[in-house]
Structures are given as structure tokens and as C-alpha cells.
Design a protein around this motif. Structure first.
Motif, mmCIF file in Angstrom:
data_model
loop_
_atom_site.group_PDB
_atom_site.id
_atom_site.type_symbol
_atom_site.label_atom_id
_atom_site.label_comp_id
_atom_site.label_asym_id
_atom_site.label_seq_id
_atom_site.Cartn_x
_atom_site.Cartn_y
_atom_site.Cartn_z
ATOM 1 N N ALA A 46 1.596 6.132 -11.240
ATOM 2 C CA ALA A 46 0.961 5.195 -10.297
ATOM 3 C C ALA A 46 1.254 3.760 -10.706
ATOM 4 C CB ALA A 46 -0.540 5.437 -10.260
ATOM 5 N N SER A 80 4.191 6.050 -5.316
ATOM 6 C CA SER A 80 4.235 6.182 -6.774
ATOM 7 C C SER A 80 3.097 7.074 -7.271
ATOM 8 C CB SER A 80 4.182 4.811 -7.438
ATOM 9 O OG SER A 80 2.979 4.165 -7.114
ATOM 10 N N ASP A 118 0.746 -0.309 -10.493
ATOM 11 C CA ASP A 118 -0.217 -1.351 -10.143
ATOM 12 C C ASP A 118 0.599 -2.534 -9.607
ATOM 13 O OD1 ASP A 118 -2.375 -2.952 -9.829
ATOM 14 O OD2 ASP A 118 -2.402 -3.615 -11.921
ATOM 15 N N ILE A 119 0.899 -2.470 -8.312
ATOM 16 C CA ILE A 119 1.754 -3.507 -7.720
ATOM 17 C C ILE A 119 0.891 -4.715 -7.365
ATOM 18 C CG2 ILE A 119 3.316 -4.049 -5.811
ATOM 19 C CD1 ILE A 119 3.817 -0.995 -5.609
ATOM 20 N N GLU A 173 0.835 -1.204 0.000
ATOM 21 C CA GLU A 173 0.000 0.000 0.000
ATOM 22 C C GLU A 173 0.875 1.262 0.000
ATOM 23 O OE1 GLU A 173 -3.282 1.901 -0.590
ATOM 24 O OE2 GLU A 173 -3.143 -0.287 -0.577
ATOM 25 N N ARG A 228 2.372 1.901 -3.405
ATOM 26 C CA ARG A 228 1.328 2.417 -4.316
ATOM 27 C C ARG A 228 1.115 3.916 -4.070
ATOM 28 N NH1 ARG A 228 -2.865 -2.591 -3.583
ATOM 29 N NH2 ARG A 228 -2.049 -3.909 -5.234
ATOM 30 N N LYS A 229 1.081 4.302 -2.802
ATOM 31 C CA LYS A 229 0.837 5.712 -2.469
ATOM 32 C C LYS A 229 1.995 6.585 -2.937
ATOM 33 C CE LYS A 229 -2.240 5.375 1.517
ATOM 34 N NZ LYS A 229 -2.265 5.240 2.958
#
Lengths: 72, 483
Positions: B404, B396, B406-407, B390, B393-394
Motif C-alpha cells: 500500500a 497498490s 501513501d501517495i 485514490e 492507492r487502491k
């Protein structure tokens, strides 16, 4: 805990040590050590199985284990 | 008169000689043919309305009747806890999937496996309020049992098993548990004296010995799990390995082959233990089982292996990979005590019994602390992986939508580790009272009732349990009150 991602062009069931464990192209959790990875009984993929020692992975860098279509 | 006495002594001597020559009668029958689709296995049990999405594991520790009463109080509380789940109100007890138990905790666990909800009508009089310890001593002192006890392959725990079978479990065997065909999957644990490893009463374990668990009385499993060293003897089981065409699962040889690389020491040890038990010949024709507390006094090691390994007979990790579990609840019911001592009030050297008792119990308590730490570490690992993904993601996404990432992440599971233990009693005086209760198979009725009530209260007060209640719109009413 270790992390693997079994890659294949389509969504298929993944078998780890003969037991069904999630699907291809997803991050899966597995314990450290040697495991055998397969994609089930549909034999349209290669190799038929892969024996891999899984260790030193992280959730951000799972070990990628690739399977391919037989005809590709 | 003297002749009569001599004749009687001679008769007793002959009886003892006969007993010594008596052949061993195994309490576990052989398995004709290995059949992975039958027997007492987690995946064979009918789920009914019990969902996998909410997966609940409960462990009951050792500690004689103290542990049994505390565990029973928690079972009562789980029965009375109402949650909102999948659009209806259900009892949390009906969502319990696995119970893992040790020693005293194995009695309510086994009884629940055998009788289900009837435990709440029967178990108090059948076990909790009974003077089981006095009855057992009476059995040992009865001349009618001396002949049996003189046999080398028959010990005090065999006598106890016969007593439990008759007086507690009414002759119930694992065949009856299999016939009930209901979750939870109840795992009674003993300790293999030779390897020092946990021995679980499930068919996967008995497969290794080519033995059919269905023919084993629950009383014998409970007696093995509670064969407290010294007071009670180990129980002997026959190993028929090599006679049923058993095949180890593929991971066993892989893990054993990892021995040199040390990739996963505990997985390799589990594999080697399986190979040792299943070695043909058999290499170990008899298996001696002692109290489950010797290997793990809170019954949590098995569940922890199931949560962290895909190579486990009831692997929870495999179910997580298959996206079946969303919420994982682990309730540890721990009846551990720490009796007060005046040892340090005097300069005198502690006596032999005090020293031996310390040597026997302190390592168990320390190992229990390590096991609880392992539960915390396991929960932290799952939470940390979710936070890491999480967080990335934040970070990036802050660089702009085009950055952004998409991990991909493993299936997210919410974990609720709940602990019921005397150390969490707020009042020092009350805590001290519970922590000084003896380990025995008989307690006054008032003590049993206090244990039941405190079990319920400690469950209700646990922070993670409260969090769970909030998440599930649940309620555990206080005694005699409505939600």
C-alpha cells in the motif's frame, strides 16, 4: 495546473513568489511557469530561495524542490 | 427676429467652442502613496461569520435589466436558502465570498456592495422597475446637457454615470464600500479598450495607475461596466502611473520573462498587461473603459484565474494550498439570449445593421461558451487529480498491505459548479420567451418579476446546487412556502 513538493527536514511555511502557500513536504498546486520558492524569514535554511520553471508535472509526480538546514 | 436667431446661433457656437476647450476632469483621484495594506482588497475585508471552508463565488452576466433582474432573483434565493454550517443554520447568502459582475449584472452587484441586505428593500424601485433607458435618453435630449456632451472628454456614459450616481447609488463611492468592511468582495468588470483585457474595479487594478479607488463613485464603475458599445460611450480614467512608488508583485517580472519559453501564455499576458498599465511616464496617460461584456460577458474569467493561479489578487488556489477551502461553489448567473430571426426565410442579402450586430454579438456568445467549457475543464481537473491519487492507492493496496502506497496528495476540495441560465428551462415555450427578451435598461414590471422567479427556480433545479443542498442539509423554499 502543476504540482510541486517543497522538501525540508521539518514542517515549514512555503512562500511562492513572496506569498504564503501551504507547507513543506506537502503537494502544492501552482500555475505553470517560473516561480520563486522560499521558506520565510527564519534564515536557517539553504539556499535562501530557488527560482524554478515549473511545467510538465502531474499530481503523482510533483516537481520536488529541496531545501536544506544551513548547518547540515 | 433674424438678428435674434443669429445671436442665439452665435451663442451656441461659442458655447460649443468653450466646451471643446473644457479640460478633462478625472473621475478617479490620484493615490498619494502605494499602500498594499489599505484600499478595496479581498484580504482586507472583515470575514465576520463568513467561513473560508465553504467558499462561494457568484458571477452575474451582462444583459441590461434582464441580467439585473435575474441576478437579483438569485440573490433573493441565496438569502432564503438555509444551510447547516458549523453547527448552526445560516443563509447561504451570508457565505458568499466574491461576486464578479458584468454590465447589467453590475447594478445589483454594486448595490449589494454598498447597501448589503437593504438591497431587498430598495433596489426594485431604485433600478429594476424604473424606466432607466427612457430617463437616459431624456438626459441626452435635454438642452441643459448639450454643452457638457459637446466636450470631447465627456460622453453619454459620463452623463449616465451622473444619473446613476444621483438616482440609483445616492452618491455612494468605494470609500463607503470599504467602510462597510464586509464580504462578499464585489468585483465590477469593464474592458480596457486598447488592450481588450478585463479591467476590474479593485484597488489592485487601480494601484497600477497610482489611483485611489476609494474616491471613485460606484455609479462610474457600473457605467463603465455597462457602457454597451454604440449606444453608450467609453469612460475615460486618468492614469497617474509612476507617481506613487508602486511596486509590482514578484511574479509579474517572472511571468514576463517566461514570454520566450511560452510556459504559461495567459499568465505572461496578465503580467504584460500589468506592466503596460503601470509603465511610467505614464505611457498611457488616459485609459478608456467600455462594457465588461466585450472581454467576458459572464464575469467568470477573473474567478477562473483566481481558482487556477497563485498569482492573482484574490487567489483561491493559494487559499486551497493553505488548506482553508473544503468546498468551492461557483454560481454562474447567465442572462444570455438567442433571439429568433426570420433572416433565413428569405433569399435577400442581410442588411448592414443585421450584419454588424451579428459580428458584434456572435463572438461574445462563442467566447462565453468557451468560458463555460473552461469552468467545466477546471472542475474536471480537480476531480481527476483526486480520482487519480485514490485509484493508485487502491491498486497498490490490492497487492497486499505491504504494498500500500501513501501517495501524498494536494488538499482535497469539493467543487460545485452551478449554472442559472435560460437554456436550462425545461418548457420550450417558456425558454423561448425568456431567450427573446431584449437587452435594454427598462422592462415591464411583470417581466422583471418573472425573471426574479425564474432565477430562483433555475437555481433550485440545478443538479449541482441540489447536491450542495444535500451536502449542507440545506433548503431553498419555493416562493411563499416553507422548507
Amino acid at each position: 495546473m502543476e504540482y510541486v513538493k517543497i522538501t525540508f527536514p521539518t514542517n515549514r511555511l512555503v512562500y511562492i513568489d513572496g506569498e504564503q502557500n501551504g507547507c513543506t513536504n506537502e503537494v502544492l498546486r501552482v500555475d505553470a511557469g517560473s516561480h520563486i520558492f522560499e521558506l520565510g524569514n527564519l534564515e536557517n535554511y539553504r539556499p535562501s530561495s530557488r527560482k524554478v520553471l515549473v511545467q510538465d508535472t502531474t499530481v503523482l509526480e510533483p516537481l520536488e524542490i529541496a531545501f536544506y538546514r544551513k548547518d547540515a | 427676429m433674424r438678428a435674434v436667431i443669429v445671436a442665439r446661433l452665435a451663442l451656441a457656437g461659442c458655447a460649443l467652442l468653450l466646451a471643446a476647450c473644457a479640460s478633462f476632469t478625472p473621475g478617479n483621484p490620484p493615490l498619494a502613496k502605494y499602500a498594499p495594506d489599505t484600499g478595496y482588497r479581498f484580504e482586507r475585508l472583515d470575514q465576520g461569520d463568513n467561513s473560508d471552508e465553504l467558499f462561494v463565488i457568484v458571477s452575474f452576466s451582462g444583459g441590461g435589466t434582464r441580467a439585473a433582474a435575474l441576478a437579483y432573483g438569485v440573490l433573493e434565493a441565496l438569502r432564503d436558502t438555509v444551510i447547516a454550517w458549523r453547527g448552526r443554520k445560516v443563509a447561504l447568502l451570508d457565505e458568499v465570498d466574491v461576486i464578479s459582475s458584468i454590465s447589467g449584472g453590475s447594478f445589483p452587484a454594486a448595490y449589494y456592495a454598498l447597501r448589503g441586505g437593504k438591497i431587498f428593500d430598495e433596489f426594485q424601485d431604485r433600478f429594476l422597475y424604473r424606466r432607466v433607458q427612457s430617463d437616459l435618453i431624456g438626459q441626452v435630449l435635454s438642452p441643459a446637457n448639450w454643452l457638457k456632451l459637446a466636450a470631447p472628454a465627456y460622453g453619454r456614459s459620463d452623463l449616465a454615470a451622473e444619473f446613476y450616481d444621483r438616482e440609483v447609488f445616492g452618491g455612494g463611492t468605494y470609500a463607503d464600500v470599504i467602510a462597510r468592511n464586509r464580504r462578499p468582495f464585489v468585483v465590477l468588470n469593464a474592458t480596457d479598450m486598447t488592450t481588450g483585457t478585463q479591467f476590474a474595479f479593485i484597488q489592485d487594478q487601480f494601484d497600477l495607475m497610482c489611483s485611489d479607488l476609494a474616491g471613485v463613485p460606484l455609479a462610474r464603475a457600473a457605467a463603465s461596466s455597462s457602457a454597451f458599445p454604440g449606444g453608450l460611450t467609453a469612460l475615460t480614467f486618468r492614469n497617474y502611473a509612476g507617481s506613487c512608488g508602486y511596486r509590482q508583485p514578484p511574479w509579474v517580472q517572472l511571468a514576463a520573462d517566461d514570454h520566450a519559453s511560452r510556459a504559461n501564455r495567459s499568465r505572461t499576458a496578465r503580467a504584460e498587461n500589468r506592466l503596460s498599465l503601470a509603465a511610467e511616464g505614464p505611457a498611457r496617460p488616459y485609459i478608456h473603459l467600455t462594457d465588461g461584456g466585450v472581454a467576458d460577458n459572464i464575469g467568470l474569467r477573473g474567478p477562473l484565474d483566481a481558482i487556477s493561479s497563485t498569482n492573482h489578487p484574490w487567489s483561491v488556489l493559494r487559499m486551497m494550498n493553505n488548506r482553508k477551502i473544503d468546498k468551492l461553489v461557483v454560481i454562474v448567473v447567465n442572462a444570455a439570449t438567442s433571439p429568433a430571426t426570420d433572416r433565413d426565410q428569405a433569399a435577400s442579402v442581410p442588411g448592414l445593421i443585421d450584419t454588424l450586430a451579428t459580428a458584434a454579438t456572435v463572438p461574445l456568445d462563442n467566447y462565453t461558451a468557451d468560458t463555460l467549457d473552461l469552468l467545466t475543464a477546471t472542475v474536471n481537473q480537480f476531480n481527476e487529480e483526486a480520482r487519480l491519487v485514490e485509484g493508485c492507492r487502491k491498486i497498490s493496496a490490492r497487492q497486499g498491505p505491504q504494498c500500500a502506497l501513501d501517495i501524498p496528495a494536494p488538499h482535497k476540495v469539493e467543487l460545485y459548479p452551478v449554472q442559472v441560465a435560460f437554456e436550462y428551462i425545461a418548457s420550450a415555450e417558456e425558454r423561448s420567451w425568456f431567450k427573446n427578451l431584449p437587452t435594454t435598461f427598462e422592462l415591464p414590471r411583470e417581466t422583471v418579476d418573472r425573471l426574479r422567479i425564474v432565477g430562483r427556480r433555475l437555481l433550485a433545479q440545478d443538479p449541482k446546487f441540489r447536491e450542495l443542498m444535500k451536502a449542507l442539509d440545506g433548503c431553498l423554499p419555493a416562493n411563499g412556502q416553507a422548507c
